[in-house]
Scaffold this motif. Structure first.
Motif, short mmCIF file in Angstrom:
data_model
loop_
_atom_site.label_atom_id
_atom_site.label_comp_id
_atom_site.label_asym_id
_atom_site.label_seq_id
_atom_site.Cartn_x
_atom_site.Cartn_y
_atom_site.Cartn_z
N LYS A 160 -2.31 4.97 -2.96
CA LYS A 160 -2.77 3.61 -3.11
C LYS A 160 -4.31 4.23 -2.37
CE LYS A 160 0.46 0.81 -5.35
NZ LYS A 160 1.47 1.85 -5.26
N PHE A 180 -6.73 -5.89 -5.27
CA PHE A 180 -7.44 -4.35 -4.59
C PHE A 180 -8.14 -4.02 -5.46
CE2 PHE A 180 -3.48 -4.43 -2.25
CZ PHE A 180 -4.26 -4.58 -0.48
N GLU A 218 -0.58 3.37 -11.13
CA GLU A 218 -0.97 2.82 -9.43
C GLU A 218 -2.44 1.77 -9.77
OE1 GLU A 218 0.34 4.65 -6.15
OE2 GLU A 218 1.62 3.64 -7.77
N ASP A 234 -0.52 -1.41 -10.79
CA ASP A 234 -0.17 -1.94 -9.21
C ASP A 234 -1.41 -2.01 -8.29
OD1 ASP A 234 2.35 -1.41 -9.54
OD2 ASP A 234 2.52 0.26 -8.00
N LEU A 235 -2.46 -1.74 -8.10
CA LEU A 235 -3.31 -2.17 -6.89
C LEU A 235 -4.11 -3.42 -7.54
CD1 LEU A 235 -4.97 1.30 -6.11
CD2 LEU A 235 -4.12 -0.63 -4.66
N ILE A 239 -8.28 3.66 -2.85
CA ILE A 239 -9.14 2.72 -2.99
C ILE A 239 -10.46 2.42 -2.33
CG2 ILE A 239 -9.58 0.69 -0.97
CD1 ILE A 239 -5.98 0.21 -2.07
N LEU A 245 1.07 -1.16 -0.86
CA LEU A 245 -0.18 0.23 -0.23
C LEU A 245 1.33 1.35 0.20
CD1 LEU A 245 -2.93 -0.89 2.46
CD2 LEU A 245 -3.04 -0.67 -0.19
N SER A 294 -10.44 -5.23 -1.05
CA SER A 294 -9.97 -3.96 -0.68
C SER A 294 -10.81 -4.38 -0.28
CB SER A 294 -10.27 -3.20 -1.93
OG SER A 294 -11.32 -2.66 -2.60
N ASN A 306 -2.40 -6.73 -6.83
CA ASN A 306 -2.96 -7.19 -5.67
C ASN A 306 -4.38 -6.95 -5.23
OD1 ASN A 306 0.02 -6.80 -4.53
ND2 ASN A 306 0.63 -5.14 -5.50
#
Length: 123
Positions: free
Chosen positions: A34, A75, A66, A69-70, A38, A29, A96, A73
């Motif tokens: 980030k 999210f 970003e 990346d989220l 979210i 995070l 998330s 992962n």
């Protein structure tokens, strides 16, 4: 465990475990944007432009990175609709939403910190 005035202090092993857990969370995070992304997407699914308008100051390049990346992962989810032109909608995943209490606590702490800074500036 040791205690100081009714406060239980963690053992060295517990501290090491907690530190590892915190570092893992911060690794995933990290960054300025980030948690804001979210939070934005937990409220409702959005298009790229809508996210950029809502989160002031984020450049398109940083936003794209970003979001990737989220997504990596788990999210957020990127939904591509085969329209002309192609429509892409980003939405928060159930994973998330597990950050709900973390976001709430960060918000409370941030408000308290802001007040502390304001108070110290008045002195």
């Amino acid at each position: 465990m040791k205690t100081i005035e009714d406060e239980t202090l963690p053992t060295k092993e517990e501290c090491a475990g907690s530190l590892k857990n915190i570092l893992d969370a911060l690794y995933v995070l990290n960054g300025k944007w980030k948690m804001a992304l979210i939070l934005s997407l937990v409220q409702s699914p959005k298009r790229f432009g809508e996210i950029q308008k809502e989160i002031k100051g984020i450049s398109p390049k940083v936003l794209a990175k970003e979001l990737k990346d989220l997504e990596l992962n788990d999210f957020i989810k990127r939904n591509v609709f085969p329209t002309t032109p192609v429509s892409i909608i980003y939405e928060a995943t159930d994973y998330s939403r597990t950050l709900k209490s973390v976001i709430r606590e960060l918000s409370i702490w941030g408000e308290q910190h802001r007040e502390k800074i304001k108070e110290s500036m008045r002195k």
